[in-house]
Design an enzyme around this catalytic site. Structure first.
Site, PDB file in Angstrom:
ATOM      1  N   ASN A   1       3.370  18.937  21.452  1.00 46.57           N
ATOM      2  CA  ASN A   1       3.522  18.433  22.820  1.00 46.57           C
ATOM      3  C   ASN A   1       4.506  17.272  22.740  1.00 46.57           C
ATOM      4  O   ASN A   1       4.170  16.190  22.253  1.00 46.57           O
ATOM      5  CB  ASN A   1       2.171  17.979  23.389  1.00 46.57           C
TER       6      ASN A   1
ATOM      7  N   GLU B   1       4.967  20.130  27.622  1.00 45.53           N
ATOM      8  CA  GLU B   1       5.406  18.957  28.388  1.00 45.53           C
ATOM      9  C   GLU B   1       6.904  18.696  28.220  1.00 45.53           C
ATOM     10  O   GLU B   1       7.319  17.618  27.798  1.00 45.53           O
ATOM     11  CB  GLU B   1       4.589  17.707  28.030  1.00 45.53           C
TER      12      GLU B   1
ATOM     13  N   ASP C   1      -1.385  22.978  23.735  1.00 45.04           N
ATOM     14  CA  ASP C   1      -2.208  21.834  24.122  1.00 45.04           C
ATOM     15  C   ASP C   1      -3.270  22.332  25.090  1.00 45.04           C
ATOM     16  O   ASP C   1      -2.984  22.569  26.259  1.00 45.04           O
ATOM     17  CB  ASP C   1      -1.305  20.777  24.767  1.00 45.04           C
TER      18      ASP C   1
ATOM     19  N   ASN D   1      -5.912  20.613  25.965  1.00 47.16           N
ATOM     20  CA  ASN D   1      -6.545  19.488  26.662  1.00 47.16           C
ATOM     21  C   ASN D   1      -8.070  19.579  26.617  1.00 47.16           C
ATOM     22  O   ASN D   1      -8.760  19.256  27.604  1.00 47.16           O
ATOM     23  CB  ASN D   1      -6.029  19.376  28.099  1.00 47.16           C
TER      24      ASN D   1
ATOM     25  N   ASP E   1      -4.727  19.967  20.312  1.00 47.63           N
ATOM     26  CA  ASP E   1      -3.717  21.023  20.133  1.00 47.63           C
ATOM     27  C   ASP E   1      -4.262  22.055  19.150  1.00 47.63           C
ATOM     28  O   ASP E   1      -4.586  21.713  18.009  1.00 47.63           O
ATOM     29  CB  ASP E   1      -2.421  20.390  19.632  1.00 47.63           C
TER      30      ASP E   1
ATOM     31  N   ASP F   1       2.983  11.015  22.231  1.00 49.07           N
ATOM     32  CA  ASP F   1       1.593  10.624  21.964  1.00 49.07           C
ATOM     33  C   ASP F   1       0.843  11.719  21.195  1.00 49.07           C
ATOM     34  O   ASP F   1      -0.255  11.488  20.693  1.00 49.07           O
ATOM     35  CB  ASP F   1       0.844  10.201  23.236  1.00 49.07           C
ATOM     36  N   HIS F   2       1.426  12.923  21.106  1.00 47.41           N
ATOM     37  CA  HIS F   2       0.893  13.987  20.252  1.00 47.41           C
ATOM     38  C   HIS F   2       1.695  14.056  18.952  1.00 47.41           C
ATOM     39  O   HIS F   2       2.872  13.712  18.941  1.00 47.41           O
ATOM     40  CB  HIS F   2       1.013  15.360  20.932  1.00 47.41           C
TER      41      HIS F   2
END
Length: 257
Positions: free
Chosen positions: A7, A34, A147, A149, A218, A247-248
């Site tokens: 991501n 993203e 991802d 989530n 993920d 941030d991933h």
DNA sequence: ATGCCTATTATTAATAGA
């Protein structure tokens, strides 16, 4: 064969980091989420110069997914998850690469819960459940990667009690993930590391990276034929510590050829 | 209960992320 998911949190802003990681990791297939860019702003030429063909499904500002293939062009089989023609989010793309069907997904965040975003997440999960069953019935090698989530279990959260009411960890989504796996999929990273705390995401807030306050979001879900070929898999954690990181962190698995 | 930090879009503030 090495398959990765990342991501990137903005494909254009993150391009130097992505190219740096590709050069080191040399994955054969990469699922990106993203993109945060419309189709005409996907950096096709830069990725081509790095040796990767691509299929992408972009959107202005948010969402957006892509599949990269080293030295090949992914053969697009689907853009968008079926069963809701009114869903305008770019969250699913699917392509055939090297004899494997790759579904790259970015499941909705769902916060705040309850609310319309939460409802959208649950509906999206139901659609994925229905479609994933169709893919399994094809009896071809399939991987659903990206991802999700969702932190599937308490082992996937640095401090589970803080997340019990969050849309990424509420019982409904944990159950939805579990029900999906129960169709016959293998959660590759958890299969390889059954008892290890593994994170793929660290918030930009609260010095989460410095405190190792992470989440495992993920995932690789493998069809039975691919699960048999699973060898190793890890998180490229160091990438999260780079300048201008997402941030991933990237996550990868290797399959026998 | 909320902001923290970061990216994007549009223009200096709003929105979304997780």
């Amino acid at each position: 064969m090495k398959i990765a998911t990342y991501n990137v949190n903005g494909i254009n802003g993150r391009l130097p980091v992505l190219l740096r990681w590709l050069k080191i990791a040399k994955p054969d297939i990469v699922c990106l989420q993203e993109l945060k860019a419309p189709d005409d702003r996907f950096p096709r030429k830069e990725l081509q110069a790095a040796g990767y063909g691509a299929a992408w499904h972009g959107q202005r500002s948010w969402n957006g997914v892509a599949i990269l293939a080293r030295g090949a062009t992914p053969v697009l089989t689907r853009r968008g998850l079926p069963y809701d023609p009114d869903d305008s989010h770019s969250r699913y793309i699917e392509a055939a690469v090297n004899g494997i069907l790759i579904g790259c997904l970015y499941l909705p965040n769902g916060n705040p819960a309850p609310g319309p975003k939460w409802e959208y997440k649950l509906r999206w999960f139901e659609r994925l459940h229905e479609y994933a069953a169709e893919l399994l019935a094809l009896d071809v090698p399939v991987a659903l990667v990206g991802d999700y989530n969702v932190m599937p279990t308490e082992l996937d959260v640095y401090k589970p009690e803080r997340w019990v009411d969050d849309a990424l960890f509420r019982p409904e989504v944990r159950e939805a993930f579990h029900a999906l796996v129960q169709q016959g999929w293998t959660d590759a990273i958890r299969k390889l590391h059954p008892d290890e705390q593994i994170f793929t995401f660290w918030d930009y807030f609260r010095n989460a990276w410095g405190r190792n306050a992470g989440l495992r979001l993920d995932h690789f879900l493998l069809s039975p034929a691919l699960a048999e070929r699973l060898q190793i898999g890890e998180v490229d954690k160091q990438v999260r510590g780079w300048e201008h990181a997402s941030d991933h962190a990237p996550v990868w698995i290797e399959l026998t050829d």
